[in-house]
Design an enzyme around this catalytic site. Structure first.
Site, PDB file in Angstrom:
ATOM      1  N   VAL A 124       1.379 -21.329 -19.482  1.00 52.23           N
ATOM      2  CA  VAL A 124       2.793 -20.949 -19.386  1.00 52.23           C
ATOM      3  C   VAL A 124       3.653 -22.201 -19.555  1.00 52.23           C
ATOM      4  CG1 VAL A 124       4.550 -20.057 -17.815  1.00 52.23           C
ATOM      5  CG2 VAL A 124       2.323 -18.942 -17.953  1.00 52.23           C
ATOM      6  N   ASP A 177      -3.386 -17.486   7.638  1.00 53.84           N
ATOM      7  CA  ASP A 177      -3.049 -18.089   6.340  1.00 53.84           C
ATOM      8  C   ASP A 177      -2.689 -19.570   6.432  1.00 53.84           C
ATOM      9  OD1 ASP A 177      -3.362 -15.560   5.303  1.00 53.84           O
ATOM     10  OD2 ASP A 177      -1.383 -15.458   4.342  1.00 53.84           O
ATOM     11  N   HIS A 232     -23.524  14.781   2.077  1.00 54.44           N
ATOM     12  CA  HIS A 232     -23.377  15.262   0.709  1.00 54.44           C
ATOM     13  C   HIS A 232     -22.330  16.372   0.669  1.00 54.44           C
ATOM     14  CE1 HIS A 232     -24.349  16.420  -3.358  1.00 54.44           C
ATOM     15  NE2 HIS A 232     -24.332  17.672  -2.958  1.00 54.44           N
ATOM     16  N   SER A 262       3.064 -14.541  -9.269  1.00 53.55           N
ATOM     17  CA  SER A 262       2.068 -14.358  -8.196  1.00 53.55           C
ATOM     18  C   SER A 262       0.895 -15.283  -8.497  1.00 53.55           C
ATOM     19  CB  SER A 262       1.623 -12.896  -8.132  1.00 53.55           C
ATOM     20  OG  SER A 262       1.318 -12.412  -9.438  1.00 53.55           O
ATOM     21  N   LYS A 321       0.843  -1.214   0.000  1.00 52.86           N
ATOM     22  CA  LYS A 321       0.000   0.000   0.000  1.00 52.86           C
ATOM     23  C   LYS A 321       0.872   1.256   0.000  1.00 52.86           C
ATOM     24  CE  LYS A 321      -2.404  -2.799  -0.441  1.00 52.86           C
ATOM     25  NZ  LYS A 321      -2.436  -4.261  -0.335  1.00 52.86           N
ATOM     26  N   ALA A 373      -5.377 -10.485   5.972  1.00 56.58           N
ATOM     27  CA  ALA A 373      -4.909 -10.082   7.293  1.00 56.58           C
ATOM     28  C   ALA A 373      -6.073  -9.945   8.276  1.00 56.58           C
ATOM     29  CB  ALA A 373      -4.143  -8.774   7.187  1.00 56.58           C
TER      30      ALA A 373
HETATM   31  P1  FAD Z   1       1.827 -13.954   8.430  1.00 52.06           P
HETATM   32  O1  FAD Z   1       1.525 -12.525   8.286  1.00 52.06           O
HETATM   33  O2  FAD Z   1       2.493 -14.640   7.285  1.00 52.06           O
HETATM   34  O3  FAD Z   1       2.731 -14.083   9.724  1.00 52.06           O
HETATM   35  C1  FAD Z   1       3.314 -15.284  10.092  1.00 52.06           C
HETATM   36  C2  FAD Z   1       4.531 -14.976  10.959  1.00 52.06           C
HETATM   37  O4  FAD Z   1       4.954 -16.168  11.586  1.00 52.06           O
HETATM   38  C3  FAD Z   1       5.733 -14.447  10.186  1.00 52.06           C
HETATM   39  O5  FAD Z   1       6.294 -13.342  10.852  1.00 52.06           O
HETATM   40  C4  FAD Z   1       6.717 -15.611  10.195  1.00 52.06           C
HETATM   41  O6  FAD Z   1       8.080 -15.196  10.180  1.00 52.06           O
HETATM   42  C5  FAD Z   1       6.375 -16.253  11.527  1.00 52.06           C
HETATM   43  N1  FAD Z   1       6.716 -17.661  11.638  1.00 52.06           N
HETATM   44  C6  FAD Z   1       6.450 -18.657  10.764  1.00 52.06           C
HETATM   45  N2  FAD Z   1       6.864 -19.832  11.274  1.00 52.06           N
HETATM   46  C7  FAD Z   1       7.391 -19.554  12.488  1.00 52.06           C
HETATM   47  C8  FAD Z   1       7.954 -20.349  13.513  1.00 52.06           C
HETATM   48  N3  FAD Z   1       8.032 -21.673  13.412  1.00 52.06           N
HETATM   49  N4  FAD Z   1       8.407 -19.742  14.617  1.00 52.06           N
HETATM   50  C9  FAD Z   1       8.336 -18.398  14.773  1.00 52.06           C
HETATM   51  N5  FAD Z   1       7.786 -17.589  13.832  1.00 52.06           N
HETATM   52  C10 FAD Z   1       7.320 -18.186  12.725  1.00 52.06           C
HETATM   53  N6  FAD Z   1      -4.179  -9.079   3.162  1.00 52.06           N
HETATM   54  C11 FAD Z   1      -5.094  -8.127   3.396  1.00 52.06           C
HETATM   55  O7  FAD Z   1      -6.033  -8.352   4.159  1.00 52.06           O
HETATM   56  N7  FAD Z   1      -4.998  -6.874   2.815  1.00 52.06           N
HETATM   57  C12 FAD Z   1      -3.982  -6.575   1.972  1.00 52.06           C
HETATM   58  O8  FAD Z   1      -3.916  -5.456   1.463  1.00 52.06           O
HETATM   59  C13 FAD Z   1      -3.012  -7.559   1.704  1.00 52.06           C
HETATM   60  N8  FAD Z   1      -1.993  -7.288   0.870  1.00 52.06           N
HETATM   61  C14 FAD Z   1      -1.049  -8.241   0.650  1.00 52.06           C
HETATM   62  C15 FAD Z   1      -0.027  -7.955  -0.247  1.00 52.06           C
HETATM   63  C16 FAD Z   1       0.932  -8.901  -0.523  1.00 52.06           C
HETATM   64  C17 FAD Z   1       2.036  -8.578  -1.477  1.00 52.06           C
HETATM   65  C18 FAD Z   1       0.877 -10.174   0.127  1.00 52.06           C
HETATM   66  C19 FAD Z   1       1.932 -11.207  -0.124  1.00 52.06           C
HETATM   67  C20 FAD Z   1      -0.146 -10.471   1.005  1.00 52.06           C
HETATM   68  C21 FAD Z   1      -1.127  -9.507   1.269  1.00 52.06           C
HETATM   69  N9  FAD Z   1      -2.195  -9.772   2.118  1.00 52.06           N
HETATM   70  C22 FAD Z   1      -3.142  -8.823   2.338  1.00 52.06           C
HETATM   71  C23 FAD Z   1      -2.331 -11.065   2.812  1.00 52.06           C
HETATM   72  C24 FAD Z   1      -1.830 -10.951   4.262  1.00 52.06           C
HETATM   73  O9  FAD Z   1      -0.495 -10.509   4.251  1.00 52.06           O
HETATM   74  C25 FAD Z   1      -1.942 -12.282   4.966  1.00 52.06           C
HETATM   75  O10 FAD Z   1      -3.256 -12.793   4.839  1.00 52.06           O
HETATM   76  C26 FAD Z   1      -1.618 -12.126   6.438  1.00 52.06           C
HETATM   77  O11 FAD Z   1      -0.315 -11.640   6.614  1.00 52.06           O
HETATM   78  C27 FAD Z   1      -1.764 -13.463   7.165  1.00 52.06           C
HETATM   79  O12 FAD Z   1      -1.465 -13.270   8.514  1.00 52.06           O
HETATM   80  P2  FAD Z   1      -0.885 -14.473   9.396  1.00 52.06           P
HETATM   81  O13 FAD Z   1      -0.722 -13.915  10.750  1.00 52.06           O
HETATM   82  O14 FAD Z   1      -1.704 -15.668   9.196  1.00 52.06           O
HETATM   83  O15 FAD Z   1       0.548 -14.816   8.759  1.00 52.06           O
HETATM   84  P1  NAI Z   2      -4.335 -15.079  -6.150  1.00 45.24           P
HETATM   85  O1  NAI Z   2      -4.893 -16.385  -5.715  1.00 45.24           O
HETATM   86  O2  NAI Z   2      -5.037 -13.835  -5.838  1.00 45.24           O
HETATM   87  O3  NAI Z   2      -4.138 -15.096  -7.728  1.00 45.24           O
HETATM   88  C1  NAI Z   2      -3.349 -16.062  -8.373  1.00 45.24           C
HETATM   89  C2  NAI Z   2      -3.696 -16.034  -9.849  1.00 45.24           C
HETATM   90  O4  NAI Z   2      -2.707 -16.800 -10.529  1.00 45.24           O
HETATM   91  C3  NAI Z   2      -5.049 -16.673 -10.157  1.00 45.24           C
HETATM   92  O5  NAI Z   2      -5.783 -15.820 -10.986  1.00 45.24           O
HETATM   93  C4  NAI Z   2      -4.680 -17.982 -10.835  1.00 45.24           C
HETATM   94  O6  NAI Z   2      -5.642 -18.395 -11.789  1.00 45.24           O
HETATM   95  C5  NAI Z   2      -3.369 -17.607 -11.498  1.00 45.24           C
HETATM   96  N1  NAI Z   2      -2.497 -18.746 -11.770  1.00 45.24           N
HETATM   97  C6  NAI Z   2      -2.245 -19.805 -10.982  1.00 45.24           C
HETATM   98  N2  NAI Z   2      -1.358 -20.628 -11.585  1.00 45.24           N
HETATM   99  C7  NAI Z   2      -1.026 -20.063 -12.772  1.00 45.24           C
HETATM  100  C8  NAI Z   2      -0.144 -20.415 -13.826  1.00 45.24           C
HETATM  101  N3  NAI Z   2       0.570 -21.522 -13.782  1.00 45.24           N
HETATM  102  N4  NAI Z   2      -0.063 -19.587 -14.891  1.00 45.24           N
HETATM  103  C9  NAI Z   2      -0.787 -18.441 -14.952  1.00 45.24           C
HETATM  104  N5  NAI Z   2      -1.649 -18.059 -13.983  1.00 45.24           N
HETATM  105  C10 NAI Z   2      -1.749 -18.854 -12.901  1.00 45.24           C
HETATM  106  O7  NAI Z   2      -2.836 -15.095  -5.585  1.00 45.24           O
HETATM  107  P2  NAI Z   2      -1.765 -13.940  -5.416  1.00 45.24           P
HETATM  108  O8  NAI Z   2      -2.030 -12.805  -6.317  1.00 45.24           O
HETATM  109  O9  NAI Z   2      -0.462 -14.636  -5.474  1.00 45.24           O
HETATM  110  O10 NAI Z   2      -2.018 -13.460  -3.947  1.00 45.24           O
HETATM  111  C11 NAI Z   2      -2.002 -14.400  -2.884  1.00 45.24           C
HETATM  112  C12 NAI Z   2      -2.973 -14.036  -1.832  1.00 45.24           C
HETATM  113  O11 NAI Z   2      -2.476 -12.960  -1.053  1.00 45.24           O
HETATM  114  C13 NAI Z   2      -4.317 -13.545  -2.335  1.00 45.24           C
HETATM  115  O12 NAI Z   2      -5.164 -14.602  -2.682  1.00 45.24           O
HETATM  116  C14 NAI Z   2      -4.827 -12.808  -1.162  1.00 45.24           C
HETATM  117  O13 NAI Z   2      -5.390 -13.715  -0.279  1.00 45.24           O
HETATM  118  C15 NAI Z   2      -3.564 -12.212  -0.575  1.00 45.24           C
HETATM  119  N6  NAI Z   2      -3.452 -10.815  -0.996  1.00 45.24           N
HETATM  120  C16 NAI Z   2      -4.423  -9.947  -0.622  1.00 45.24           C
HETATM  121  C17 NAI Z   2      -4.364  -8.631  -1.008  1.00 45.24           C
HETATM  122  C18 NAI Z   2      -5.462  -7.721  -0.635  1.00 45.24           C
HETATM  123  O14 NAI Z   2      -6.268  -8.090   0.202  1.00 45.24           O
HETATM  124  N7  NAI Z   2      -5.541  -6.521  -1.201  1.00 45.24           N
HETATM  125  C19 NAI Z   2      -3.249  -8.107  -1.804  1.00 45.24           C
HETATM  126  C20 NAI Z   2      -2.305  -9.129  -2.182  1.00 45.24           C
HETATM  127  C21 NAI Z   2      -2.410 -10.412  -1.759  1.00 45.24           C
END
Ligand code: FAD
Ligand code: NAI
Length: 480
Positions: free
Chosen positions: A252, A327, A459, A284, A59, A335
């Site tokens: 792909v 997750d 508004h 991704s 973000k 999150a």
């Molecule tokens: P995580 O955030 O993955 O945290 C797990 C933690 O556990 C990590 O710090 C890891 O190091 C630690 N850990 C793992 N194993 C161990 C262990 N054995 N001992 C000690 N520590 C350990 N979600 C949204 O809702 N809004 C968004 O805008 C959004 N944007 C995203 C953008 C990107 C690029 C990505 C990749 C994800 C995004 N997500 C978003 C998804 C979101 O980040 C995850 O759903 C969320 O972080 C999950 O929370 P969690 O606590 O389950 O795990």
């Molecule tokens: P995603 O599940 O959102 O999208 C993956 C895409 O890849 C799908 O459209 C799928 O059909 C495609 N795909 C899978 N295999 C493929 C292949 N071999 N070739 C071409 N396309 C293929 O997963 P993404 O974008 O990696 O994000 C992971 C997760 O992280 C999201 O599902 C979401 O839960 C979380 N996230 C949330 C955000 C938010 O809330 N704003 C922002 C970013 C991530």
């Protein structure tokens, strides 16, 4: 090494873990939270994927790149002239890193404030204490902190990792996961993305706005299949207009990572063989649950075929006293879903009735226009044979949107044909991420579309589009 005893041990300090730890401490438990994420100096960086390489940094970059795009493309219409517009990527990444650090420090402060004992290192199960874990579980911490802990309850919140595409391992130089995608040192001329999901669209938008020529290759024939079709179509039109090239239905093939960049062989939906040559490639294609190093087998914690910890609707694992959230378990990888589960589990441990309503978890894609929704899509209602009424209102007819200069998109509302209960709200347009909150509240309170239509909205505000969409369900919009 002496053993430290806790009521609750949380493994993982992401949004699921650290929030569970705080809530458990608020409820009077003696709580430990173990997290292994390191900052660039090797120090603790709690907050997980979300804070370090997910929600927050993405973000931050979306904001910076949007400012840049506005300055270059939209300021002129406001009479603001600029010359020599430039982007300093190092500074932009520095700002993002500061935002991450502020969040890491904020979480450490919150844990301390709530008397949660924080351990920086990896937590691994050692053994169950007593018959069937009746005496709790032993967890070894290894890393910056070394300790042996015993907890009556253990909440596993170890998150997820990016899924790798066979034949294209991440090197974070040319072939990037979300991690590398958030720290590209310069704007690549060409950028390829595999997967047009949430990360693909958000990260593709960042680098496109900064000048990269972006091509997204998506396996599925439909764009954003989980999104309401009408909304997805509108978004697809907007992204294409902006210059994002999205190829759907591709297969792909071989990926070659060389000194000049990455070449991706693929077959188009029409069966044509093509090659995409790009400087950088972001893969991704979804995320996989992470239980690496947890030593789940030492206590017999059950995982499913995807590697997710098996839990029931209330986040109970197959073992008494072991819970899992976020997750690393079934359900959307978001999150706020992880946080809600963390709170609910802490409350259940305290004998309360923690509850997560999976039907009202909002989704947001932070592109421009933003996409946000809650509840069911039109295609889901049709598939379920549910009778419904639909109403929509375009931002084009909203005064605030015109004043903002951002009239793309609409609010769409779906309500039960007989009871008028709101079944889904779908938004594509400006500030959809904020607008969706009203719909979530309405659905939690089982509001009807008439309820929303009768509520006074400020508004001029974008939220008037939500009110008008509610009026549209009854075919009586006032401003369209
Ligand atoms: P995580 O955030 O993955 O945290 C797990 C933690 O556990 C990590 O710090 C890891 O190091 C630690 N850990 C793992 N194993 C161990 C262990 N054995 N001992 C000690 N520590 C350990 N979600 C949204 O809702 N809004 C968004 O805008 C959004 N944007 C995203 C953008 C990107 C690029 C990505 C990749 C994800 C995004 N997500 C978003 C998804 C979101 O980040 C995850 O759903 C969320 O972080 C999950 O929370 P969690 O606590 O389950 O795990
Ligand atoms: P995603 O599940 O959102 O999208 C993956 C895409 O890849 C799908 O459209 C799928 O059909 C495609 N795909 C899978 N295999 C493929 C292949 N071999 N070739 C071409 N396309 C293929 O997963 P993404 O974008 O990696 O994000 C992971 C997760 O992280 C999201 O599902 C979401 O839960 C979380 N996230 C949330 C955000 C938010 O809330 N704003 C922002 C970013 C991530």
């Amino acid at each position: 090494m002496s053993t430290k005893n806790f009521d609750v041990i949380v493994i993982g300090g992401g949004p699921g873990g650290y929030i569970a730890a705080i809530r458990a401490a608020q409820l009077g438990f003696n709580v430990a939270c173990i997290d292994e994420w390191k900052n660039d100096k090797g120090g603790p960086a709690p907050g997980g994927t979300c804070t370090n390489v997910g929600c927050i940094p993405s973000k931050a970059l979306l904001q910076s790149s949007e400012h840049y795009e506005h300055a270059g493309k939209h300021f002129a219409a406001h009479g603001i002239g600029l010359s020599n517009l430039s982007i300093d990527v190092t500074k932009m990444l520095g700002r993002k890193n500061t935002v991450i650090k502020q969040n890491n420090e904020g979480i450490l402060y919150l844990l301390k404030k709530n008397d949660v004992a924080f351990f920086h290192g990896r937590g691994a199960f050692v053994k169950a204490v007593g018959e069937g874990g009746q005496g709790g579980y032993e967890v070894q911490v290894s890393g910056s902190s070394e300790a042996l802990l015993t907890g009556k309850n253990v909440i596993v919140a170890t998150g997820s990792n990016a899924r790798t595409l066979a034949g294209a391992p991440f090197d974070e130089g040319n072939i990037l996961s979300n991690d590398g995608a958030l720290r590209l040192p310069a704007v690549p001329k060409t950028l390829g993305l595999i997967g047009s999901g949430v990360i693909g669209l958000e990260m593709g938008s960042v680098w496109r706005r900064l000048g990269a020529q972006v091509t997204v290759l998506e396996a599925l024939p439909t764009f954003l299949g989980a999104v309401d079709e009408q909304i997805a179509k509108e978004a697809h039109k907007a992204f294409t207009r902006q210059g994002l090239k999205i190829e759907l239905g591709v297969k792909v093939g071989d990926i070659t990572n060389g000194a000049d960049g990455v070449s991706v062989a693929y077959t188009t939906a029409k069966g044509e063989a093509k090659t995409l040559a790009v400087e950088k490639l972001i893969v991704s294609i979804g995320r996989v649950p992470n239980t690496t190093g947890l030593n789940a087998e030492a206590v017999g914690l059950a995982l499913d075929e995807r590697g997710a910890i098996v839990v029931d609707d209330e986040c109970r694992s197959n073992l008494p006293g072991i819970w899992a959230v976020g997750d690393v378990v079934r359900g959307p990888m978001l999150a706020h879903k992880a946080e809600e589960e963390g709170v609910a589990v802490a409350e259940r441990i305290a004998g309360q009735h923690g509850h997560v309503n999976f039907n009202t978890i909002p989704w947001v894609i932070y592109t421009s226009p933003e996409i946000a929704w809650v509840g069911q899509t039109e295609q889901q209602l049709k598939a379920a044979g549910r009778e419904y009424k639909a109403g929509s209102f375009p931002f084009l007819a909203n005064g605030r949107a015109r004043a903002l200069g951002d009239t793309t998109g609409m609010v769409k509302m779906l309500a039960d044909a007989k009871t008028d209960e709101i079944l889904g709200v779908h938004i594509v347009g400006p500030m959809a991420s904020e607008l969706i909150a009203e719909a979530v509240v309405a659905m939690e309170f089982k509001a009807s579309s008439e309820d929303l239509a009768r509520i006074c909205h400020a508004h001029p505000s974008l939220s008037e589009a939500t009110k008008e969409a509610a009026l549209a369900v009854d075919k009586r919009t006032l401003n369209f």
